[in-house]
Enzyme design. Structure first.
Site, PDB file in Angstrom:
ATOM      1  N   GLY A   1      -7.143  42.607  40.003  1.00 12.42           N
ATOM      2  CA  GLY A   1      -6.342  42.502  38.777  1.00 12.42           C
ATOM      3  C   GLY A   1      -5.585  41.197  38.706  1.00 12.42           C
TER       4      GLY A   1
ATOM      5  CG  HIS B   1     -10.056  37.208  38.172  1.00  5.58           C
ATOM      6  ND1 HIS B   1      -8.706  36.955  38.208  1.00  5.58           N
ATOM      7  CD2 HIS B   1     -10.361  37.731  39.382  1.00  5.58           C
ATOM      8  CE1 HIS B   1      -8.216  37.318  39.375  1.00  5.58           C
ATOM      9  NE2 HIS B   1      -9.192  37.785  40.110  1.00  5.58           N
TER      10      HIS B   1
END
Ligand code: PAF
Length: 268
Positions: free
Chosen positions: A32, A38
């Site tokens: 996360g 990402h």
């Protein structure tokens, strides 16, 4: 975008998917606090597969300091909104109790590379990483899984595990994404104070320009970093300089290729 919070729901959905060479499943495991690094892994997966699944799981077994785990950023709503925007097919949010129903009695460990570099000062870190990645691979059964080159040692260890255990997953590495000033993107960067953030790009610059690992170490210490290690090492005939250093309470890692810079070594 489907969001799965329980193992049962996840496994039920996964068992209904027929995955083939044409209908492939790309998997991006994350903890996360998603950033552009990402997003580039997810972009690669979206471009190369019929389905893309992202997991968000702050894996407790890879944290060697309780403070690091407790202060790890967890902006879940923001992450989900980003993933929705990217049109990811599914997000898997397992709980620690479900991933570690055995209380971590079973683990994967590696006995050479995992003891060096980051592993020398972070006891058990790579056992935690390899174990969770194997568990997630078994649950997700991806065709391909995407990892960033910033965590070079992690990438090498995951590749090694997949080979050693004959796991039917293709590991795809994605180049490190950097801020304009050269700092490698990381979820931990948001913990830097504004003074530390100004200093942080010197980490990459010094690694890049120093003509030896020991010179880089000296220069980093002199610049105000607390160096954990800087080492030049060979990986499958590819030489890289790996480093970790602290700025205040934040641990930064980075690595650079040594011989692919237009065939030259770094310079002072
Ligand atoms: O690189 C990370 O974010 C983590 O180490 C990973 C691969 C998701 C395992 O928890």
């Amino acid at each position: 975008m489907l969001v799965f919070k329980t193992l049962n729901e996840w496994q039920q959905w996964r068992s209904q998917q027929s995955i083939t060479a044409v209908r492939s499943l790309g998997f991006v495991p994350t903890m996360g606090a998603l950033h552009a690094g990402h997003l580039s892994l997810i972009g690669e997966s979206l471009a190369g597969n019929a389905l893309t699944v992202v997991s968000i799981f702050v894996n407790p077994t890879q944290f060697d300091e309780a403070g690091d785990l407790n202060s790890y950023p967890q902006p879940l709503e923001k992450d989900l909104a980003l993933l929705e925007e990217l049109q990811v097919d599914a997000v898997f949010l397992p709980s620690s109790e479900q991933v570690y129903a055995d209380n971590y009695r079973y683990k994967v460990s590696e006995s050479e590379l995992s003891e060096r570099f980051c592993g020398a000062s972070r006891e058990g870190h790579f056992d935690g990483v390899l174990t969770v990645v194997m568990r997630l691979f078994n649950l997700v059964q991806p065709t391909r899984a995407y990892f960033g080159e910033k965590d070079w040692q992690q990438l090498e260890l995951i590749r090694g595990m997949v080979t050693a255990f004959f796991m039917p997953v293709e590991v795809v590495s994605v180049a490190t994404l950097r801020e304009q000033d050269g700092l490698a993107m990381s979820s931990r960067n948001q913990r830097l104070s504004s003074g530390e953030r100004k200093l942080a790009p010197a980490f990459h610059r010094i690694l890049q320009n120093a003509n030896s690992a020991s010179s880089a170490r000296q220069q980093l210490n002199a610049a105000g970093f607390k160096v954990d290690y800087v080492d030049d090492a060979n990986f499958d005939q590819q030489k890289r300089r790996l480093a970790a250093a602290r700025l205040g309470n934040t641990r930064l890692i980075d690595n650079i290729p040594l011989e692919s810079q237009a065939g030259t070594q770094p310079h002072e």
